[in-house]
Motif scaffolding. Structure first.
Motif, PDB file in Angstrom:
ATOM      1  N   GLU A  34       0.849  -1.180   0.000  1.00 32.51           N
ATOM      2  CA  GLU A  34       0.000   0.000   0.000  1.00 32.51           C
ATOM      3  C   GLU A  34       0.887   1.232   0.000  1.00 32.51           C
ATOM      4  N   SER A  35       0.355   2.289  -0.520  1.00 27.96           N
ATOM      5  CA  SER A  35       1.090   3.543  -0.554  1.00 27.96           C
ATOM      6  C   SER A  35       0.782   4.316   0.717  1.00 27.96           C
ATOM      7  N   ARG A  36       1.750   4.420   1.604  1.00 28.28           N
ATOM      8  CA  ARG A  36       1.540   5.135   2.866  1.00 28.28           C
ATOM      9  C   ARG A  36       1.271   6.605   2.613  1.00 28.28           C
ATOM     10  N   ARG A  37       1.979   7.174   1.656  1.00 24.35           N
ATOM     11  CA  ARG A  37       1.813   8.601   1.373  1.00 24.35           C
ATOM     12  C   ARG A  37       0.399   8.893   0.861  1.00 24.35           C
ATOM     13  N   ALA A  38      -0.103   8.051  -0.033  1.00 21.05           N
ATOM     14  CA  ALA A  38      -1.455   8.247  -0.558  1.00 21.05           C
ATOM     15  C   ALA A  38      -2.496   8.071   0.546  1.00 21.05           C
ATOM     16  N   ALA A  39      -2.273   7.128   1.436  1.00 23.79           N
ATOM     17  CA  ALA A  39      -3.207   6.911   2.537  1.00 23.79           C
ATOM     18  C   ALA A  39      -3.203   8.105   3.496  1.00 23.79           C
ATOM     19  N   GLN A  40      -2.029   8.670   3.761  1.00 19.70           N
ATOM     20  CA  GLN A  40      -1.943   9.845   4.632  1.00 19.70           C
ATOM     21  C   GLN A  40      -2.655  11.044   3.995  1.00 19.70           C
ATOM     22  N   ILE A  41      -2.432  11.256   2.705  1.00 20.98           N
ATOM     23  CA  ILE A  41      -3.074  12.375   2.014  1.00 20.98           C
ATOM     24  C   ILE A  41      -4.586  12.200   2.017  1.00 20.98           C
ATOM     25  N   ALA A  42      -5.052  10.996   1.734  1.00 21.61           N
ATOM     26  CA  ALA A  42      -6.498  10.739   1.735  1.00 21.61           C
ATOM     27  C   ALA A  42      -7.087  10.913   3.135  1.00 21.61           C
ATOM     28  N   GLY A  43      -6.354  10.490   4.157  1.00 22.38           N
ATOM     29  CA  GLY A  43      -6.833  10.642   5.532  1.00 22.38           C
ATOM     30  C   GLY A  43      -6.974  12.097   5.927  1.00 22.38           C
ATOM     31  N   TRP A  44      -5.977  12.915   5.599  1.00 26.82           N
ATOM     32  CA  TRP A  44      -6.067  14.347   5.929  1.00 26.82           C
ATOM     33  C   TRP A  44      -7.154  15.033   5.108  1.00 26.82           C
ATOM     34  N   PHE A  45      -7.379  14.580   3.882  1.00 22.34           N
ATOM     35  CA  PHE A  45      -8.478  15.129   3.087  1.00 22.34           C
ATOM     36  C   PHE A  45      -9.822  14.838   3.748  1.00 22.34           C
ATOM     37  N   VAL A  46      -9.975  13.643   4.273  1.00 24.45           N
ATOM     38  CA  VAL A  46     -11.222  13.273   4.955  1.00 24.45           C
ATOM     39  C   VAL A  46     -11.404  14.104   6.229  1.00 24.45           C
ATOM     40  N   VAL A  47     -10.321  14.347   6.962  1.00 26.38           N
ATOM     41  CA  VAL A  47     -10.408  15.178   8.169  1.00 26.38           C
ATOM     42  C   VAL A  47     -10.885  16.579   7.812  1.00 26.38           C
ATOM     43  N   VAL A  48     -10.311  17.164   6.758  1.00 27.10           N
ATOM     44  CA  VAL A  48     -10.724  18.510   6.337  1.00 27.10           C
ATOM     45  C   VAL A  48     -12.173  18.496   5.843  1.00 27.10           C
ATOM     46  N   ALA A  49     -12.562  17.442   5.133  1.00 28.13           N
ATOM     47  CA  ALA A  49     -13.940  17.341   4.647  1.00 28.13           C
ATOM     48  C   ALA A  49     -14.930  17.231   5.809  1.00 28.13           C
ATOM     49  N   LEU A  50     -14.584  16.460   6.835  1.00 28.60           N
ATOM     50  CA  LEU A  50     -15.465  16.341   8.001  1.00 28.60           C
ATOM     51  C   LEU A  50     -15.620  17.681   8.715  1.00 28.60           C
ATOM     52  N   LEU A  51     -14.517  18.402   8.844  1.00 28.01           N
ATOM     53  CA  LEU A  51     -14.605  19.708   9.487  1.00 28.01           C
ATOM     54  C   LEU A  51     -15.354  20.701   8.605  1.00 28.01           C
ATOM     55  N   GLY A  52     -15.252  20.547   7.299  1.00 29.17           N
ATOM     56  CA  GLY A  52     -16.000  21.414   6.384  1.00 29.17           C
ATOM     57  C   GLY A  52     -17.493  21.170   6.442  1.00 29.17           C
ATOM     58  N   MET A  53     -17.896  19.983   6.830  1.00 28.47           N
ATOM     59  CA  MET A  53     -19.327  19.668   6.937  1.00 28.47           C
ATOM     60  C   MET A  53     -19.990  20.347   8.125  1.00 28.47           C
ATOM     61  N   THR A  54     -19.219  20.904   9.030  1.00 27.49           N
ATOM     62  CA  THR A  54     -19.827  21.596  10.170  1.00 27.49           C
ATOM     63  C   THR A  54     -20.431  22.930   9.747  1.00 27.49           C
ATOM     64  N   ILE A  55     -20.012  23.443   8.601  1.00 25.59           N
ATOM     65  CA  ILE A  55     -20.591  24.692   8.091  1.00 25.59           C
ATOM     66  C   ILE A  55     -21.904  24.340   7.413  1.00 25.59           C
ATOM     67  N   GLY A  56     -22.969  24.932   7.871  1.00 22.28           N
ATOM     68  CA  GLY A  56     -24.258  24.631   7.275  1.00 22.28           C
ATOM     69  C   GLY A  56     -25.394  25.179   8.113  1.00 22.28           C
TER      70      GLY A  56
END
Length: 89
Positions: A34-56
């Motif tokens: 598995e690509s650790r770098r790709a998994a880290q990038i995807a994980g941080w993207f999900v964290v930012v997306a979850l925090l972005g969902m609080t706006i509404g």
């Protein structure tokens, strides 16, 4: 001609892997994992997306509590993973 125990050495190096090509077909052509770098990038993207969902247009803050707590747990897991990967084995 008589057979001898002295055969020419092969110039090809054998690749020693602990992955069975029958279980992982991509191991046969040299890449398995598995690509650790790709998994880290995807994980941080999900964290930012979850925090972005609080706006509404939330009336209550129950959704915000779940989104922020899930993002915090995921960020903690990503930080722990990156710190433990740096420790030599």
């Amino acid at each position: 001609m008589a057979a001898t125990d002295l055969d020419k050495a092969s110039t090809e190096r054998a690749v020693a892997t602990s992955v069975d090509p029958a279980e992982v077909p991509s191991a046969a052509w040299g890449w398995s994992g598995e690509s650790r770098r790709a998994a880290q990038i995807a994980g941080w993207f999900v964290v930012v997306a979850l925090l972005g969902m609080t706006i509404g247009n939330h009336q209550g803050h129950v959704e915000d509590i779940f989104l922020v707590s899930l993002a915090a747990v995921m960020a903690l897991m990503l930080v722990i993973d990156s710190l433990t990967h740096r420790i030599p084995k």
